[in-house]
Design a protein around this motif. Structure first.
Motif, PDB file in Angstrom:
ATOM      1  N   ALA A  36       0.842  -1.172   0.089  1.00 32.16           N
ATOM      2  CA  ALA A  36      -0.001   0.252   0.035  1.00 32.16           C
ATOM      3  C   ALA A  36       0.987   1.332   0.053  1.00 32.16           C
ATOM      4  N   ASP A  37       1.820   1.118  -0.793  1.00 34.61           N
ATOM      5  CA  ASP A  37       3.007   2.258  -1.105  1.00 34.61           C
ATOM      6  C   ASP A  37       2.082   3.593  -1.291  1.00 34.61           C
ATOM      7  N   LEU A  38       1.210   3.828  -2.231  1.00 34.38           N
ATOM      8  CA  LEU A  38       0.439   5.072  -2.356  1.00 34.38           C
ATOM      9  C   LEU A  38      -0.236   5.521  -1.439  1.00 34.38           C
ATOM     10  N   LEU A  39      -0.630   4.945  -0.472  1.00 32.26           N
ATOM     11  CA  LEU A  39      -1.399   5.458   0.634  1.00 32.26           C
ATOM     12  C   LEU A  39      -0.628   6.445   1.636  1.00 32.26           C
ATOM     13  N   GLY A  40       0.924   6.290   1.534  1.00 30.73           N
ATOM     14  CA  GLY A  40       1.530   7.135   2.300  1.00 30.73           C
ATOM     15  C   GLY A  40       1.883   8.361   1.633  1.00 30.73           C
ATOM     16  N   THR A  41       1.477   8.531   0.434  1.00 29.99           N
ATOM     17  CA  THR A  41       1.817  10.192  -0.113  1.00 29.99           C
ATOM     18  C   THR A  41       0.760  11.110   0.238  1.00 29.99           C
ATOM     19  N   ASP A  42       0.739  12.253  -0.276  1.00 25.16           N
ATOM     20  CA  ASP A  42       0.102  13.305  -0.153  1.00 25.16           C
ATOM     21  C   ASP A  42      -1.500  13.282  -0.780  1.00 25.16           C
ATOM     22  N   GLY A  43      -1.322  12.312  -1.783  1.00 27.47           N
ATOM     23  CA  GLY A  43      -2.881  12.114  -2.403  1.00 27.47           C
ATOM     24  C   GLY A  43      -3.144  13.154  -3.433  1.00 27.47           C
ATOM     25  N   GLY A  44      -4.206  13.250  -4.139  1.00 28.47           N
ATOM     26  CA  GLY A  44      -4.576  13.850  -5.018  1.00 28.47           C
ATOM     27  C   GLY A  44      -4.354  13.617  -6.496  1.00 28.47           C
ATOM     28  N   SER A  45      -3.598  12.478  -6.659  1.00 27.48           N
ATOM     29  CA  SER A  45      -3.590  11.613  -7.976  1.00 27.48           C
ATOM     30  C   SER A  45      -4.693  10.707  -8.103  1.00 27.48           C
ATOM     31  N   VAL A  46      -4.905  10.424  -9.453  1.00 31.24           N
ATOM     32  CA  VAL A  46      -5.857   9.503  -9.796  1.00 31.24           C
ATOM     33  C   VAL A  46      -5.449   7.963  -9.077  1.00 31.24           C
ATOM     34  N   ALA A  47      -4.067   7.621  -9.099  1.00 31.13           N
ATOM     35  CA  ALA A  47      -3.727   6.231  -8.731  1.00 31.13           C
ATOM     36  C   ALA A  47      -3.827   6.296  -7.168  1.00 31.13           C
ATOM     37  N   VAL A  48      -3.652   7.444  -6.410  1.00 29.39           N
ATOM     38  CA  VAL A  48      -3.673   7.401  -4.896  1.00 29.39           C
ATOM     39  C   VAL A  48      -5.407   7.208  -4.706  1.00 29.39           C
ATOM     40  N   GLU A  49      -6.226   7.872  -5.202  1.00 28.77           N
ATOM     41  CA  GLU A  49      -7.698   7.906  -5.109  1.00 28.77           C
ATOM     42  C   GLU A  49      -8.191   6.353  -5.455  1.00 28.77           C
ATOM     43  N   GLU A  50      -7.446   5.747  -6.165  1.00 28.86           N
ATOM     44  CA  GLU A  50      -7.949   4.225  -6.550  1.00 28.86           C
ATOM     45  C   GLU A  50      -7.523   3.471  -5.570  1.00 28.86           C
ATOM     46  N   ALA A  51      -6.339   3.746  -4.927  1.00 31.01           N
ATOM     47  CA  ALA A  51      -5.691   2.708  -3.934  1.00 31.01           C
ATOM     48  C   ALA A  51      -6.610   2.934  -2.771  1.00 31.01           C
ATOM     49  N   ARG A  52      -7.072   4.094  -2.353  1.00 29.24           N
ATOM     50  CA  ARG A  52      -7.849   4.368  -1.316  1.00 29.24           C
ATOM     51  C   ARG A  52      -9.273   3.652  -1.347  1.00 29.24           C
ATOM     52  N   ALA A  53      -9.843   3.964  -2.529  1.00 28.77           N
ATOM     53  CA  ALA A  53     -11.078   3.237  -2.578  1.00 28.77           C
ATOM     54  C   ALA A  53     -10.887   1.760  -2.618  1.00 28.77           C
ATOM     55  N   LYS A  54      -9.852   1.136  -3.125  1.00 27.44           N
ATOM     56  CA  LYS A  54      -9.655  -0.512  -3.132  1.00 27.44           C
ATOM     57  C   LYS A  54      -9.613  -0.713  -1.762  1.00 27.44           C
ATOM     58  N   LEU A  55      -9.000  -0.133  -0.755  1.00 27.49           N
ATOM     59  CA  LEU A  55      -8.811  -0.340   0.664  1.00 27.49           C
ATOM     60  C   LEU A  55     -10.267  -0.304   1.222  1.00 27.49           C
ATOM     61  N   GLN A  56     -10.932   0.695   0.870  1.00 30.70           N
ATOM     62  CA  GLN A  56     -12.138   0.934   1.589  1.00 30.70           C
ATOM     63  C   GLN A  56     -13.129  -0.108   1.171  1.00 30.70           C
TER      64      GLN A  56
END
Length: 577
Positions: free
Chosen positions: A495-515
């Motif tokens: 879950a590397d992308l979840l440790g970033t500041d966010g804002g990008s499409v990839a980060v939002e997709e990772a958070r949605a997948k985790l949820q």
């Protein structure tokens, strides 16, 4: 562009027995081997290591073994007479034979496989008796070291894998002989005669009486062995190291008790010298007995790794990387890009301090105390709350401070005061139909049976990590009903992308997948009752699964996972106490 190019040179190693690289190896288009870069050489080394590991096929790991064991044979008695000057006809002076050596199993934490246990084990024989009343020396005990968690079971008499005992082996050797030949061979296996006295002894009444008594003892011993095998077959659970301490008030000069382990097969009794058969009617007995055969037994050894927490996941889910991160690199588990990198269970120890920090991360600087910053905390409260953003190593080297007030400094070593310790096992990956012994099969499902808690490890970067969870739970249930009830935690790795500041499409997709994964676990995975081993007699209750997103590669958010594991282990230990 790649092509096949002759590659005849030998890698430079410290060993004089260096192996040559295959004659044709796919490398870059070079006109001379002198143009090869260190990166190319490293790539070739890794490729050869990968192929070598694939060829091993798990041969170095063995968790089930059939062992044939014999106790040591007793030494023969001696038929001799004492001779001195002016005493040509002295009394009988033959010594008794020494007792055969026993065979012991000693559990040790230094072994993790049954590969070092021989399939045929023979105890040390006892020494033969000699003249002048010299008894033979007893055979040394044979200690076989086995790994902790070994379950020992005696095979029943109707099992075709069971080896013959000493009496059955003798009966087979007598097949096809005439009654006279059988009688002669049986006597030769049991008696030692004084030179040129064999034929004379056979006709004496004293020898016939001794022979009848010997056969009667054998029948009683054989019946007792059969009765014990039917009513109380040997079953041992070698899950702890036995330590025998000498009393503090023991007299000086007393030897410390030897750490032998558990007795498996007793050695045979030594033969009797001819003085034993001295009677008023027989003043010069010219016969002695041979040593008895040691106890023969066939055992089934089954290794079940003892670990408090077992990691369960598909191949390449990141279990080995996670174990390395949790132990600070002390456990050198293999990490590679192909499936089934881990061919045998690997156990690591995690030491936890009172404040929740654990030794591996603090000492090695790989696993850091994860913190909740206000912005991420606000987002997690609105979504899942399962991932906590951590300071990066660069931020810590600049002097960051966590909410507990502990400053992060580069290269700083913390003195950890251990208050809790538990073990965690990296088990090889499971695949579909593993419960049917497909793939690596039962060998590695067996290693998870004794874990107090199980933790699913899924790849959050995969398209559907929830499908992996269903496969893992189904395989555990098929192998042993109720086994999946031990699962308490779902670790969403990568879950590397979840440790970033966010804002990008990839980060939002990772958070949605985790949820979505958390929703799936809450609705689909928390419906089975707790009915596995260790919960007998309890009312069926729901066993909720916690979800923690981590990045084992970058050692992020490991602190919540360790804290949850500690909670599960404390609950399980209190329940079993």
């Amino acid at each position: 562009m790649h092509r096949l190019y002759p590659f005849p040179f030998v890698l430079r190693t410290t060993s004089p027995h260096s192996r040559r690289i295959p004659a044709f190896t796919p490398i870059r288009n070079y006109t001379s081997q002198n143009e090869l870069t260190p990166e190319d050489l490293e790539a070739v080394r890794r490729r050869r290591k990968t192929e070598w590991k694939r060829r091993q096929g798990g041969q170095n790991f063995l968790d089930h073994l059939i062992v044939n064991i014999r106790g040591g044979k007793g030494g023969n008695g001696c038929a001799a007479f004492h001779r001195e000057k002016f005493k040509p006809f002295g009394p009988p002076s033959g010594g008794n034979g020494g007792r055969g050596g026993d065979v012991y199993f000693q559990p040790t934490p230094h072994l993790t496989s049954l590969a070092t246990v021989p399939k045929r084990i023979r105890g040390h024989p006892g020494g033969n008796g000699q003249g002048t009343w010299q008894n033979g020396r007893a055979g040394e005990p044979l200690i076989i070291q086995v790994p902790l968690g070994t379950v020992v079971r005696e095979l029943p008499r109707d099992d075709p894998r069971r080896a013959q005992d000493e009496w059955e082996a003798e009966e087979e050797s007598l097949e096809g002989l005439t009654p006279a030949e059988k009688r002669a061979k049986m006597r030769d296996n049991r008696w030692v005669h004084y030179p040129r006295s064999g034929e004379d002894n056979v006709g004496r009444d004293t020898f016939k009486q001794a022979e009848a008594a010997l056969y009667q003892q054998e029948r009683e011993r054989r019946l007792a062995r059969k009765k014990r095998a039917l009513q109380e077959p040997l079953q041992l659970d070698l899950d702890s190291v036995e330590i025998q301490e000498q009393p503090v008030d023991a007299p000086l000069g007393i030897r410390k008790p030897e750490q032998l382990g558990s007795l498996i097969a007793s050695g045979g009794l030594g033969g009797l010298g001819n003085p034993f058969f001295l009677t008023p009617d027989n003043r010069s007995p010219k016969f002695a007995t041979r040593g008895q055969e040691g106890e023969r037994i066939t055992l089934s050894l089954e290794l079940k790794i003892l670990a408090d927490v077992g990691l369960v996941g598909m191949p390449n889910a990141g279990k080995s990387t996670l174990l390395r991160a949790l132990t600070g690199g002390r456990v050198k588990s293999e990490i590679a890009s192909y499936a089934f990198t881990t061919l045998n269970p690997i156990v690591g120890v995690i030491r936890v301090a009172e404040d929740g920090t654990f030794e591996g991360g603090i000492e090695q600087g790989l696993v850091h105390q994860e913190t909740l910053i206000e912005k991420q905390l606000e987002h997690d409260m609105m979504t899942s709350g399962s991932y906590a953003t951590a300071f990066t190593r660069n931020q810590k080297s600049k002097g960051g401070v966590d909410p507990l007030g502990a400053p992060f400094t580069s290269g700083h070593q913390f003195d950890l005061v251990e208050t809790f310790r538990f073990t965690i096992a990296d088990n090889p990956g499971l695949i579909t139909r593993a419960s049917e012994n497909v793939g690596l099969g039962h060998s590695f499902l067996r290693s998870m049976e004794r874990s107090l808690a199980l933790a699913y490890v899924v790849d959050l970067s995969a398209p559907a990590p929830w499908d992996e969870l269903m496969v893992l739970r189904e395989e555990l249930e098929k192998y042993q009903p109720g086994m999946s009830s031990k699962a308490r935690l779902v670790i969403a790795n990568k879950a590397d992308l979840l440790g970033t500041d966010g804002g990008s499409v990839a980060v939002e997709e990772a958070r949605a997948k985790l949820q979505r994964l958390e929703t799936f676990v809450r609705t689909e995975m928390n419906v089975h009752p707790r009915a596995g081993p260790g919960f007998a007699g309890e009312e069926p209750v729901r066993c909720p699964l916690d979800v923690v997103a981590v990045s084992a590669k970058y050692s992020q958010n490991l602190q919540p996972a360790v804290s949850l594991m500690r909670t599960y282990i404390e609950q399980a230990r209190n329940r079993l106490a």
